[in-house]
Scaffold this active site. Sequence first.
Site, PDB file in Angstrom:
ATOM      1  N   GLY A  85       0.777  -1.232   0.000  1.00 52.10           N
ATOM      2  CA  GLY A  85       0.000   0.000   0.000  1.00 52.10           C
ATOM      3  C   GLY A  85       0.809   1.283   0.000  1.00 52.10           C
ATOM      4  O   GLY A  85       0.296   2.346   0.359  1.00 52.10           O
ATOM      5  N   ILE A 118      -7.310  -9.782 -11.526  1.00 51.32           N
ATOM      6  CA  ILE A 118      -7.771  -9.435 -12.873  1.00 51.32           C
ATOM      7  C   ILE A 118      -9.252  -9.109 -12.783  1.00 51.32           C
ATOM      8  O   ILE A 118     -10.028  -9.843 -12.159  1.00 51.32           O
ATOM      9  CB  ILE A 118      -7.509 -10.588 -13.859  1.00 51.32           C
ATOM     10  CG1 ILE A 118      -6.001 -10.709 -14.078  1.00 51.32           C
ATOM     11  CG2 ILE A 118      -8.234 -10.360 -15.177  1.00 51.32           C
ATOM     12  CD1 ILE A 118      -5.595 -11.830 -14.986  1.00 51.32           C
ATOM     13  N   ASN A 140      -4.697   2.792 -13.023  1.00 50.38           N
ATOM     14  CA  ASN A 140      -3.803   1.758 -12.496  1.00 50.38           C
ATOM     15  C   ASN A 140      -2.367   2.253 -12.631  1.00 50.38           C
ATOM     16  O   ASN A 140      -2.065   3.094 -13.479  1.00 50.38           O
ATOM     17  CB  ASN A 140      -3.962   0.462 -13.305  1.00 50.38           C
ATOM     18  CG  ASN A 140      -3.081  -0.651 -12.782  1.00 50.38           C
ATOM     19  OD1 ASN A 140      -2.991  -0.873 -11.564  1.00 50.38           O
ATOM     20  ND2 ASN A 140      -2.406  -1.358 -13.667  1.00 50.38           N
ATOM     21  N   HIS A 176       1.411   0.517 -13.245  1.00 51.49           N
ATOM     22  CA  HIS A 176       2.045  -0.739 -13.648  1.00 51.49           C
ATOM     23  C   HIS A 176       3.560  -0.533 -13.631  1.00 51.49           C
ATOM     24  O   HIS A 176       4.059   0.474 -14.153  1.00 51.49           O
ATOM     25  CB  HIS A 176       1.572  -1.126 -15.051  1.00 51.49           C
ATOM     26  CG  HIS A 176       2.159  -2.405 -15.521  1.00 51.49           C
ATOM     27  ND1 HIS A 176       1.736  -3.634 -15.057  1.00 51.49           N
ATOM     28  CD2 HIS A 176       3.184  -2.665 -16.375  1.00 51.49           C
ATOM     29  CE1 HIS A 176       2.462  -4.583 -15.627  1.00 51.49           C
ATOM     30  NE2 HIS A 176       3.343  -4.027 -16.427  1.00 51.49           N
ATOM     31  N   GLU A 201      -8.546  -4.620 -21.896  1.00 50.74           N
ATOM     32  CA  GLU A 201      -7.301  -5.334 -22.198  1.00 50.74           C
ATOM     33  C   GLU A 201      -6.250  -5.012 -21.135  1.00 50.74           C
ATOM     34  O   GLU A 201      -5.937  -3.832 -20.900  1.00 50.74           O
ATOM     35  CB  GLU A 201      -6.784  -4.935 -23.590  1.00 50.74           C
ATOM     36  CG  GLU A 201      -5.736  -5.894 -24.092  1.00 50.74           C
ATOM     37  CD  GLU A 201      -5.252  -5.544 -25.503  1.00 50.74           C
ATOM     38  OE1 GLU A 201      -4.301  -6.181 -25.956  1.00 50.74           O
ATOM     39  OE2 GLU A 201      -5.820  -4.609 -26.118  1.00 50.74           O
ATOM     40  N   ASP A 256      -3.408  -3.916 -18.911  1.00 52.87           N
ATOM     41  CA  ASP A 256      -2.248  -3.024 -19.008  1.00 52.87           C
ATOM     42  C   ASP A 256      -2.143  -2.327 -20.367  1.00 52.87           C
ATOM     43  O   ASP A 256      -1.034  -2.091 -20.865  1.00 52.87           O
ATOM     44  CB  ASP A 256      -0.944  -3.788 -18.713  1.00 52.87           C
ATOM     45  CG  ASP A 256      -0.931  -4.387 -17.318  1.00 52.87           C
ATOM     46  OD1 ASP A 256      -1.563  -3.808 -16.418  1.00 52.87           O
ATOM     47  OD2 ASP A 256      -0.290  -5.437 -17.130  1.00 52.87           O
ATOM     48  N   GLN A 293       9.902   6.153  -7.603  1.00 46.74           N
ATOM     49  CA  GLN A 293       9.352   7.056  -8.621  1.00 46.74           C
ATOM     50  C   GLN A 293       7.832   6.950  -8.722  1.00 46.74           C
ATOM     51  O   GLN A 293       7.152   7.937  -9.000  1.00 46.74           O
ATOM     52  CB  GLN A 293       9.985   6.753  -9.986  1.00 46.74           C
ATOM     53  CG  GLN A 293      11.476   6.987 -10.029  1.00 46.74           C
ATOM     54  CD  GLN A 293      11.834   8.387  -9.586  1.00 46.74           C
ATOM     55  OE1 GLN A 293      11.260   9.367 -10.073  1.00 46.74           O
ATOM     56  NE2 GLN A 293      12.771   8.496  -8.651  1.00 46.74           N
TER      57      GLN A 293
HETATM   58  C1  GAR Z   1       3.794  -1.377  -7.319  1.00 47.80           C
HETATM   59  O1  GAR Z   1       5.106  -1.516  -7.765  1.00 47.80           O
HETATM   60  C2  GAR Z   1       2.844  -1.378  -8.499  1.00 47.80           C
HETATM   61  O2  GAR Z   1       3.375  -0.769  -9.645  1.00 47.80           O
HETATM   62  C3  GAR Z   1       2.659  -2.855  -8.717  1.00 47.80           C
HETATM   63  O3  GAR Z   1       2.582  -3.415  -7.434  1.00 47.80           O
HETATM   64  C4  GAR Z   1       3.338  -2.595  -6.534  1.00 47.80           C
HETATM   65  C5  GAR Z   1       2.448  -2.234  -5.369  1.00 47.80           C
HETATM   66  O4  GAR Z   1       3.172  -1.601  -4.357  1.00 47.80           O
HETATM   67  N1  GAR Z   1       1.491  -3.110  -9.483  1.00 47.80           N
HETATM   68  C6  GAR Z   1       1.379  -4.152 -10.303  1.00 47.80           C
HETATM   69  O5  GAR Z   1       2.242  -4.971 -10.446  1.00 47.80           O
HETATM   70  C7  GAR Z   1       0.058  -4.220 -11.040  1.00 47.80           C
HETATM   71  N2  GAR Z   1       0.157  -5.094 -12.159  1.00 47.80           N
HETATM   72  P1  GAR Z   1       2.404  -0.856  -3.171  1.00 47.80           P
HETATM   73  O6  GAR Z   1       1.377  -1.847  -2.645  1.00 47.80           O
HETATM   74  O7  GAR Z   1       3.472  -0.584  -2.157  1.00 47.80           O
HETATM   75  O8  GAR Z   1       1.781   0.373  -3.738  1.00 47.80           O
END
Ligand code: GAR
Length: 200
Positions: free
Chosen positions: A12, A96, A111, A113, A147, A149, A177
């Site tokens: 989170g 998903i 989102n 990614h 679709e 991502d 970042q």
């Molecule tokens: C982040 O790096 C985010 O980009 C990735 O999960 C992590 C969550 O970190 N998301 C994905 O891989 C989605 N496909 P967080 O829970 O500390 O924000």
Amino acid sequence: MRNIVILISGSGSNMAAIVRAAEQGRWGQGLNARVAAVLSNRADAQGLDLARDLGIATQVLDHKTFASREAFDAALMAEIDRYAPALVVLAGFVRILTPGFVARYAGRLLNIHPSLLPAFPGLNTHQRAIDAGCRFAGATVHQVTAELDHGAILAQAVVPVLLNDTAESLAARVLTQEHWIYPQAVAEFLAQSPMRSNRG
Ligand code: GAR
């Protein structure tokens, strides 16, 4: 006040970055938006404690207790709709989503990614970037479409891939970042839709 609902599955940290940006007034008064709730499909998501510490309402819907993906998404939509959100933010939410869910929040579903899309959609993005010999990696904030991502790109951050990087060290550099670009992209998105009120 416009509501944002954030969905998480893990630590989170992006959720917390967005909450803090909103609270610290970095968005300015004009956006008139707040994070109203944080929902998780995992009861053990560390981000739930973080959200509670930040004073945000939390709710867990364990996907394993639902008979189908459709049933889980229907319950998730019902919970989200309690807040009539102007924006739904996926922040490390690893389920998903069904087409019905994506359609319901079309145009107000974002989102983040951990790759420079359109490169490396899906899983294991950092290891795949290293294996491919990429000199740069990064993260992408995008609109969510049916679709995976592939929605419109709203923001990206680029970091170098260093010689001795592991997936973990690269992920940590990218995540730093993410905490900058996601709150910024959310703010820009809301600023571009000033008339968008909470929706049922
Ligand atoms: C982040 O790096 C985010 O980009 C990735 O999960 C992590 C969550 O970190 N998301 C994905 O891989 C989605 N496909 P967080 O829970 O500390 O924000």
